[in-house]
Design a protein around this motif. Structure first.
Motif, PDB file in Angstrom:
ATOM      1  N   TYR A  77       8.108   6.841   0.944  1.00 38.32           N
ATOM      2  CA  TYR A  77       7.483   7.046   2.252  1.00 38.32           C
ATOM      3  C   TYR A  77       8.175   6.314   3.394  1.00 38.32           C
ATOM      4  CZ  TYR A  77       4.025   9.114  -0.736  1.00 38.32           C
ATOM      5  OH  TYR A  77       3.405   9.906  -1.680  1.00 38.32           O
ATOM      6  N   GLY A  78       9.217   5.546   3.092  1.00 35.91           N
ATOM      7  CA  GLY A  78       9.956   4.857   4.142  1.00 35.91           C
ATOM      8  C   GLY A  78       9.147   3.808   4.853  1.00 35.91           C
ATOM      9  N   LEU A  79       8.189   3.207   4.151  1.00 40.30           N
ATOM     10  CA  LEU A  79       7.319   2.189   4.724  1.00 40.30           C
ATOM     11  C   LEU A  79       7.607   0.833   4.088  1.00 40.30           C
ATOM     12  CD1 LEU A  79       3.957   4.156   4.505  1.00 40.30           C
ATOM     13  CD2 LEU A  79       5.109   3.553   6.636  1.00 40.30           C
ATOM     14  N   LYS A  80       7.590  -0.206   4.897  1.00 41.21           N
ATOM     15  CA  LYS A  80       7.615  -1.555   4.364  1.00 41.21           C
ATOM     16  C   LYS A  80       6.182  -1.939   4.014  1.00 41.21           C
ATOM     17  CE  LYS A  80       8.548  -6.376   5.509  1.00 41.21           C
ATOM     18  NZ  LYS A  80       8.929  -7.345   6.576  1.00 41.21           N
ATOM     19  N   LEU A  81       5.951  -2.281   2.745  1.00 45.30           N
ATOM     20  CA  LEU A  81       4.599  -2.575   2.289  1.00 45.30           C
ATOM     21  C   LEU A  81       4.393  -4.071   2.090  1.00 45.30           C
ATOM     22  CD1 LEU A  81       4.092   0.229  -0.402  1.00 45.30           C
ATOM     23  CD2 LEU A  81       3.452   0.261   2.022  1.00 45.30           C
ATOM     24  N   THR A  82       3.245  -4.544   2.545  1.00 42.17           N
ATOM     25  CA  THR A  82       2.817  -5.908   2.254  1.00 42.17           C
ATOM     26  C   THR A  82       1.450  -5.829   1.575  1.00 42.17           C
ATOM     27  OG1 THR A  82       1.792  -6.147   4.442  1.00 42.17           O
ATOM     28  CG2 THR A  82       4.064  -6.910   4.202  1.00 42.17           C
ATOM     29  N   PHE A  83       1.123  -6.879   0.834  1.00 44.59           N
ATOM     30  CA  PHE A  83      -0.123  -6.875   0.085  1.00 44.59           C
ATOM     31  C   PHE A  83      -1.018  -8.031   0.520  1.00 44.59           C
ATOM     32  CE2 PHE A  83       2.885  -4.633  -2.581  1.00 44.59           C
ATOM     33  CZ  PHE A  83       2.161  -3.493  -2.924  1.00 44.59           C
ATOM     34  N   VAL A  84      -2.303  -7.742   0.586  1.00 45.30           N
ATOM     35  CA  VAL A  84      -3.323  -8.751   0.866  1.00 45.30           C
ATOM     36  C   VAL A  84      -4.232  -8.784  -0.355  1.00 45.30           C
ATOM     37  CG1 VAL A  84      -5.271  -9.397   2.328  1.00 45.30           C
ATOM     38  CG2 VAL A  84      -3.255  -8.293   3.342  1.00 45.30           C
ATOM     39  N   GLU A  85      -4.423  -9.954  -0.931  1.00 41.15           N
ATOM     40  CA  GLU A  85      -5.210 -10.046  -2.151  1.00 41.15           C
ATOM     41  C   GLU A  85      -6.668 -10.400  -1.857  1.00 41.15           C
ATOM     42  OE1 GLU A  85      -3.701 -12.025  -5.521  1.00 41.15           O
ATOM     43  OE2 GLU A  85      -1.737 -11.054  -5.416  1.00 41.15           O
ATOM     44  N   ASN A  86      -7.550  -9.635  -2.468  1.00 43.03           N
ATOM     45  CA  ASN A  86      -8.988  -9.880  -2.399  1.00 43.03           C
ATOM     46  C   ASN A  86      -9.400 -10.510  -3.729  1.00 43.03           C
ATOM     47  OD1 ASN A  86     -11.762  -9.781  -2.532  1.00 43.03           O
ATOM     48  ND2 ASN A  86     -11.942  -7.642  -1.908  1.00 43.03           N
ATOM     49  N   ASP A  87      -9.738 -11.781  -3.704  1.00 38.29           N
ATOM     50  CA  ASP A  87     -10.063 -12.497  -4.930  1.00 38.29           C
ATOM     51  C   ASP A  87     -11.485 -12.243  -5.412  1.00 38.29           C
ATOM     52  OD1 ASP A  87     -11.060 -13.804  -2.675  1.00 38.29           O
ATOM     53  OD2 ASP A  87     -11.071 -15.762  -3.651  1.00 38.29           O
TER      54      ASP A  87
END
Length: 250
Positions: A77-87
């Protein structure tokens, strides 16, 4: 502006798929097999189509399955992905999940629930509604016939949203919130504070209760009607069957 997907939920009513996958990674292709498009694929595809180059994904339940697909999704998809963690993803509801992404909200986002199959026309409608001081805009289905389970909204052009809740007589509602919102960066602090109030009072509340908290404080939230569009929120296997029918169209 970047994309934001809430993909931390377990989706227990979609077992056995969700024994090993978060709800956002359940296949929505016609055969429902591994490797077919998922809701996350469709949403990221929409983000790319409207010109976004970055997206954040809130993960929790079975988060490793999302991490494993990161490189492939970025390439596709040509996207830079970042992740946010829900604990607390397996314990608390999504008001906390969205609050976990409070720093992402500062960039301005198009937020999409990880279980909503919808066409890119929804994102385009939200972008077209920007401006004139609007800071939060909800995608609203004003065509669908409503029942008890839908997230219903009462709104008017002069005042914006007045009420958003499932606990409403469907006849009172202007329409249904479909789980996609445009949030400008300058609304981030207010929304984060409202979400914190909501989940601290009851961790099982939906993030839409954060919207209601904002409205109660005098914050204006606007809506953008999406027209006659095929979409579905996937909660159970009947919804999944409908999602597969819709996904084939897009």
């Amino acid at each position: 502006m970047i994309g934001l997907v809430l993909a931390a939920g377990a989706g227990r009513r979609l077992r056995p798929y969700t024994d090993t996958l978060p709800k956002a990674l359940v296949p929505v292709g016609p055969a429902g097999i591994e490797g077919e498009p998922t809701v996350l694929d469709l949403t990221l595809g929409n983000f790319a189509e409207i010109g976004l180059t970055e997206a954040a994904i809130v993960v929790g339940y079975r988060k490793e399955a999302v991490y494993e697909r990161r490189a492939a999704l970025e390439k596709k998809y040509g996207l830079k992905l970042t992740f946010v963690e829900n604990d607390k993803a397996e314990e608390w509801n999504n008001a906390y999940s969205l609050w976990c992404a409070r720093d992402v909200l500062k960039e301005g986002v198009i937020l999409a629930n990880g279980d909503t199959v919808h066409p890119v026309s929804v994102e385009r409608t939200l972008l077209a509604a920007r401006g004139e001081g609007r800071r939060i805009i909800l995608a609203l289905d004003t065509v669908k016939r409503l029942a008890d389970e839908e997230m219903k909204v009462v709104a008017d052009p002069e005042h914006g949203v007045r009420k958003i809740t499932k606990l409403m007589d469907p006849a009172e509602a202007t329409g249904e919130y479909i789980g996609v919102t445009l949030i400008e960066g300058d609304a981030a602090a207010d929304l984060a504070d409202a979400l914190k109030t909501v989940w601290e009072s009851d961790p099982q509340q939906f993030y839409e209760h954060g919207y209601q908290e904002l409205v109660n404080r005098g914050f204006r939230i606007d809506t953008a009607p999406i027209g006659e569009v095929a979409w579905v929120e996937i909660d159970d296997h009947d919804d999944l069957a409908r999602g597969r029918e819709i996904a084939c169209q897009y």
